[in-house]
Enzyme design. Sequence first.
Site, PDB file in Angstrom:
ATOM      1  N   LYS A  54      43.360  40.470  37.651  1.00  0.00           N
ATOM      2  CA  LYS A  54      44.569  40.896  38.335  1.00  0.00           C
ATOM      3  C   LYS A  54      44.699  42.408  38.467  1.00  0.00           C
ATOM      4  O   LYS A  54      45.380  42.892  39.380  1.00  0.00           O
ATOM      5  CB  LYS A  54      45.802  40.330  37.619  1.00  0.00           C
ATOM      6  CG  LYS A  54      45.906  38.817  37.707  1.00  0.00           C
ATOM      7  CD  LYS A  54      47.178  38.299  37.059  1.00  0.00           C
ATOM      8  CE  LYS A  54      47.262  36.782  37.173  1.00  0.00           C
ATOM      9  NZ  LYS A  54      48.521  36.244  36.630  1.00  0.00           N
TER      10      LYS A  54
ATOM     11  N   GLY B  27      51.773  40.705  24.740  1.00  0.00           N
ATOM     12  CA  GLY B  27      50.655  41.009  25.622  1.00  0.00           C
ATOM     13  C   GLY B  27      50.962  42.166  26.547  1.00  0.00           C
ATOM     14  O   GLY B  27      52.135  42.533  26.745  1.00  0.00           O
ATOM     15  N   ALA B  28      49.893  42.748  27.122  1.00  0.00           N
ATOM     16  CA  ALA B  28      50.090  43.885  28.021  1.00  0.00           C
ATOM     17  C   ALA B  28      49.127  43.852  29.202  1.00  0.00           C
ATOM     18  O   ALA B  28      48.851  44.873  29.813  1.00  0.00           O
ATOM     19  CB  ALA B  28      49.906  45.193  27.235  1.00  0.00           C
ATOM     20  N   GLY B  29      48.619  42.662  29.532  1.00  0.00           N
ATOM     21  CA  GLY B  29      47.683  42.523  30.643  1.00  0.00           C
ATOM     22  C   GLY B  29      48.377  42.344  31.973  1.00  0.00           C
ATOM     23  O   GLY B  29      49.562  42.670  32.140  1.00  0.00           O
ATOM     24  N   GLY B  30      47.628  41.793  32.948  1.00  0.00           N
ATOM     25  CA  GLY B  30      48.158  41.646  34.296  1.00  0.00           C
ATOM     26  C   GLY B  30      49.401  40.782  34.370  1.00  0.00           C
ATOM     27  O   GLY B  30      50.369  41.113  35.069  1.00  0.00           O
ATOM     28  N   ALA B  31      49.421  39.682  33.627  1.00  0.00           N
ATOM     29  CA  ALA B  31      50.598  38.814  33.628  1.00  0.00           C
ATOM     30  C   ALA B  31      51.775  39.500  32.961  1.00  0.00           C
ATOM     31  O   ALA B  31      52.923  39.386  33.411  1.00  0.00           O
ATOM     32  CB  ALA B  31      50.270  37.498  32.921  1.00  0.00           C
TER      33      ALA B  31
ATOM     34  N   ASN C   7      48.082  39.241  42.133  1.00  0.00           N
ATOM     35  CA  ASN C   7      47.628  37.867  41.945  1.00  0.00           C
ATOM     36  C   ASN C   7      47.406  37.137  43.265  1.00  0.00           C
ATOM     37  O   ASN C   7      47.081  35.952  43.270  1.00  0.00           O
ATOM     38  CB  ASN C   7      48.633  37.075  41.096  1.00  0.00           C
ATOM     39  CG  ASN C   7      49.858  36.647  41.891  1.00  0.00           C
ATOM     40  OD1 ASN C   7      50.391  37.411  42.695  1.00  0.00           O
ATOM     41  ND2 ASN C   7      50.325  35.427  41.656  1.00  0.00           N
TER      42      ASN C   7
ATOM     43  N   LEU D  31      45.993  24.345  37.841  1.00  0.00           N
ATOM     44  CA  LEU D  31      46.593  23.312  38.685  1.00  0.00           C
ATOM     45  C   LEU D  31      46.917  23.853  40.077  1.00  0.00           C
ATOM     46  O   LEU D  31      47.512  23.147  40.888  1.00  0.00           O
ATOM     47  CB  LEU D  31      47.868  22.773  38.032  1.00  0.00           C
ATOM     48  CG  LEU D  31      47.664  21.987  36.726  1.00  0.00           C
ATOM     49  CD1 LEU D  31      49.011  21.544  36.174  1.00  0.00           C
ATOM     50  CD2 LEU D  31      46.757  20.790  36.948  1.00  0.00           C
TER      51      LEU D  31
END
Length: 499
Positions: free
Chosen positions: A300, A362-366, A321, A252
């Site tokens: 990211k 989780g352990a990614g970019g976010a 980002n 969005l």
Amino acid sequence: MQQPKICLCLTCSTLAENLEVLEKYRQWIDMAELRADYLSDDERLYIRRFPAMAGIPIILTIRRVVDGGVYKGGEAARTALMARGLAFASQDTTKNFAYIDLEEDLDVPSIQDAALAFGTRIIRSMHNMKDTVTDIPAKMAQIRKTGYEIPKVACTPRSLVDVSTLFKESAALDYDHIVCCMGLFSIPSRVLAERTGSFLTYCSPPGVNVDEALTKLGHVDPIQLNTLYNFRAIDEKTELFGITGYPLTHTLSPNLHNEGYRTHGMNAVYIPIKSDSVKDALDFAGILEMKGLSITVPHKEDVLAYLDSVSPEVETIEACNTVVCGKTGLTGYNTDAEGFEKALLAFLQVKNLRGKRVAIIGAGGAAKAVAYAVHKLKGRACVFNRTLSNARLLAEKYGFKYAVLGMEDQKLLEKYSWLIIQTTSVGMGAGENDTAADPIAFYGFTGSEQVYDIIYNPEKTPLLRRAEEAGCRICNGYSMLKHQAYKQFELFTGVPYEN
């Protein structure tokens, strides 16, 4: 070059149904294409009437299957149908077909002569349904038989690199032409037709009466073209921004950024740029002299290798980002952390997380941005991830605990369940009962947990739905999206989103 026209593709089985669709979208378009190959056999006999019924310029197209159409008759019958469409020309040219689409290999002098005599321009087209087309200028010159014709190339890029090439090669053409990409990487060529110099851009209405195959070509909804992307106002001075990621199916961000430009009276547009390579996206941005890019999954972290400088937040979080393209190169920022912090505090109605146990999924970019914010807010966290080594790398940075995301560490998840933050892409676009899209399906909620999922499409992921049913307080990622987008907007334009 003139402003590209918006052409609505009409694919109903009757002329009456097509006219009904045209009336619904008349204010949003400049012309329409009557796809006579979609008409029933009986309706095809009356195509000559349609231009007068429509009251706007109409293209007559009878597309063969090999070129992406549905006409299955022989060439003799198709040619006869074209002749029927051009016959009995009116002195009032608005009652005739304004254009007729003829494939590059269709050489019927009688049709071509009739079109010339009746003031109907020929669109001379070629379609590659499986691959891109290289050397656009040479291909255009090859299929353009006379200066009166409008050559058209429609191809299917395999990557954003192919789209970049199309933009570079098309911009130099100094005569009426049409270029459009089909498939996964189509949107930039559809929205930024002004940058390719294309005579028109094709669009289709959403929902009923739209063939699935036509939708897959990458047509944009005509209302979206106007109200979301402000298509008619895009010119050589329009500043370009966008978001890149893959698969980039649920975002969005264009709605938020483009609304900001309209509110502030800025000549700018923000578009989705699907790419499985962040380098390809940055190269594309360079070719179009874009001013900034939002970076989303899975880029990211990969984007860091291509930046000339980064903000302190990016240096600490090790994920970016937001990229601002300036005279000194590419500068990376992270607005996820700030956006998440504002959204989270508003959700929890607290000033900080001191003494609170938090589970980060989780352990990614976010997750990196979330962990940064949780640490800043004095929370005690445990990072849960399917790959333990990645969880450890993130957790140890802030003195957090870490564990495998699975039933074996369910007890630890229970211990850190005051607040559960879901940061992965699992659940994005998921259906209501898609249990496979719940990253902690093994966990049994007690109702005392507070659950934050950074995904905002759907509004309630399977995880949030299950948590809510158990009595938990829940929040999706839309508020985070807004806050981080507002900060991005300010970085891109130098102007606060909200005054």
